[in-house]
Design an enzyme around this catalytic site. Structure first.
Site, PDB file in Angstrom:
ATOM      1  N   ALA A 154      69.973  34.188  19.132  1.00 55.99           N
ATOM      2  CA  ALA A 154      70.530  35.548  19.715  1.00 55.99           C
ATOM      3  C   ALA A 154      69.412  36.523  19.419  1.00 55.99           C
ATOM      4  O   ALA A 154      69.637  38.472  20.485  1.00 55.99           O
ATOM      5  CB  ALA A 154      72.007  35.400  19.771  1.00 55.99           C
ATOM      6  N   HIS A 176      68.772  34.994   6.940  1.00 59.69           N
ATOM      7  CA  HIS A 176      67.697  33.742   6.959  1.00 59.69           C
ATOM      8  C   HIS A 176      66.193  34.563   7.537  1.00 59.69           C
ATOM      9  O   HIS A 176      66.192  35.719   8.677  1.00 59.69           O
ATOM     10  CB  HIS A 176      68.143  32.899   8.957  1.00 59.69           C
ATOM     11  CG  HIS A 176      67.406  32.139   8.683  1.00 59.69           C
ATOM     12  ND1 HIS A 176      66.783  31.684   7.398  1.00 59.69           N
ATOM     13  CD2 HIS A 176      68.237  30.397   9.920  1.00 59.69           C
ATOM     14  CE1 HIS A 176      66.601  30.114   7.735  1.00 59.69           C
ATOM     15  NE2 HIS A 176      66.729  29.622   9.560  1.00 59.69           N
TER      16      HIS A 176
END
Ligand SMILES: NC(=O)c1ccc[n+]([C@@H]2O[C@H](COP(=O)([O-])OP(=O)(O)OC[C@H]3O[C@@H](n4cnc5c(N)ncnc54)[C@H](OP(=O)(O)O)[C@@H]3O)[C@@H](O)[C@H]2O)c1
Length: 403
Positions: A154, A176
């Site tokens: 996303a 991340h």
């Protein structure tokens, strides 16, 4: 009682007798004393502390570790007093990190798709539409620290809408390195005039929350991609503590994403399923019952031996087993290492050259990704090894549910 259940009970008794054989000296010590004895003898931990950080010796390599105790709540609140943390996404990580930062007294707002699953969950957790809960674009406009905790797929899909809103003076935060490191595939290229930082907890968002509530903290990695203000690292450490980290280990975006994608495909998830299943199937092909094959493969590992590795290390676990087990394990460990190493090398290359990222983006951007994942997970659930596991788990004294 079926014969399988009797066999299972017999195996459990046998297992218990195997594992209580701890080294004689250690057996009489309490758990705490044992931990101290094990740690202090062969592996001396040395550290030198400067203000706000520790330099620690990890098996001969010195690394810097930042810790929560240098960021008491009052300091956190003072440092971020002019900031609004806009948590974009309220999945596993968003939920844990947002609640922890809110409990630490920081100003936190949530940005998610209106009326999606996360929107509803956020309301259940006490976030109020129009006050602390907003559609994504509105939350980004209101925030000074934009914490992009959408799913990795996303983040890439929404980037064209989000990017123009991340204006000068804001800070862009990730959990991340995925989106920015693999920018050729994700197209996520942060604006040049904002700090870009990373705090990656080494565990699920649920654990981030649980450990925080227990007064403990999760280990996290921190990194800086872009430092415009000269304060990017300091902000990363402060935010890491704010969202519930206990210790923060310095890394780079690249190292974080390579090690993370590699680890979860390897020993943490993919490797362990492959190894369990291979061992189980050879036992079954040689006439062992499902309960025996499961107990000797999964139950003993997860309930008895792996926790010992977690607490005191591999040598301790070996020492806690019989001399017969020890001899055989010492002989076979290098054979498994040699067989597995080429697979790990291939995996690391596949991570580094972006193959794993492209596969993940392709799959997780499909309209049907949830159903497709569920179907594949159901296939695992239907494997004989895991069906046998349900019956074994149901026999545990503390069994609460049968999924
Ligand atoms: N989970 C972990 O253990 C873990 C650990 C460390 C780091 N991380 C990192 O943390 C970040 C978040 O991971 P996560 O596991 O928390 O993610 P997740 O649970 O998959 O979160 C998904 C969030 O993304 C939103 N979302 C999904 N597709 C969307 C779309 N097309 N448009 C807008 N919103 C969309 C969901 O909202 P809806 O409910 O509206 O769909 C939900 O709020 C990732 O970068 C991940 O790599 C995760």
């Amino acid at each position: 009682m079926s014969s399988a259940i009797v066999r299972n009970a017999t195996r459990q008794a046998a297992r218990a007798s195997r594992v209580v054989r701890a080294p004689t000296a250690a057996r009489s010590l309490s758990m705490v004393a044992r931990a101290t004895a094990v740690q202090s003898k062969p592996h001396q931990v040395t550290l030198s502390q400067a203000r706000g950080m520790k330099t620690m010796d990890f098996a001969g390599t010195k690394e810097v570790v930042y810790e929560r105790s240098d960021w008491p709540v009052e300091k956190l609140q003072e440092y971020f007093k002019n900031d609004t943390l806009a948590m974009i996404g309220y999945g596993s990580q968003g939920h844990g990190q947002a609640l922890n930062a809110r409990d630490n007294g920081l100003k936190v707002i949530i940005g998610v798709r209106k009326d999606g699953a996360s929107w509803k969950e956020a309301i259940e957790d006490g976030w109020v539409p129009g006050e602390t809960l907003f559609p994504i674009e509105e939350a980004i406009k209101k925030g000074t620290i934009i914490m992009n905790l959408l799913s990795d797929a996303a983040q890439s899909a929404t980037w064209p809408d989000i990017a123009p809103l991340i204006t000068k003076g804001k800070t862009l935060y990730f959990a991340h390195g995925f989106s920015v490191v693999f920018k050729e595939d994700t197209k996520v290229v942060p604006p040049k005039d904002v700090d870009v930082i990373l705090v990656a907890p080494k565990g699920s968002g649920r654990t981030v929350r649980t450990l925080f509530k227990e007064g403990r903290g999760i280990n996290s990695s921190i990194a800086v991609w872009q430092d415009v203000t000269g304060k990017a690292k300091e902000k990363a450490v402060g935010l890491g503590v704010a969202v519930g980290s206990g210790y923060l280990y310095e890394t780079t975006f690249e190292k974080e994403v390579y090690s993370d994608l590699y680890g979860e495909r390897g020993v943490l998830m993919g490797g362990i399923q492959g190894m369990f299943k291979a061992q189980y199937e050879v036992l079954r092909a040689n006439g062992h019952s499902p309960s025996e094959a499961f107990n000797e493969t999964v139950e003993e590992a997860t309930q008895s031996l792996f926790p010992l590795i977690g607490q005191y290390g591999m040598d301790y676990m070996y020492a806690a087993c019989s001399t017969t087990a020890r001899r055989g394990a010492l002989d076979w460990a290098p054979i498994f290492e040699a067989a597995n190493k080429p697979v790990f090398e291939k995996l690391y290359e596949s991570v580094k050259n972006g193959t794993e990222t492209r596969k993940s983006l392709e799959f997780n951007n499909r309209k049907t990704y949830r159903q497709d994942l569920e179907r594949e997970l159901k296939e695992i659930n239907d494997q004989e090894i895991w069906r046998a596991g349900k019956t074994v788990r149901a026999l545990r004294p503390d069994a609460k549910r049968d999924d």
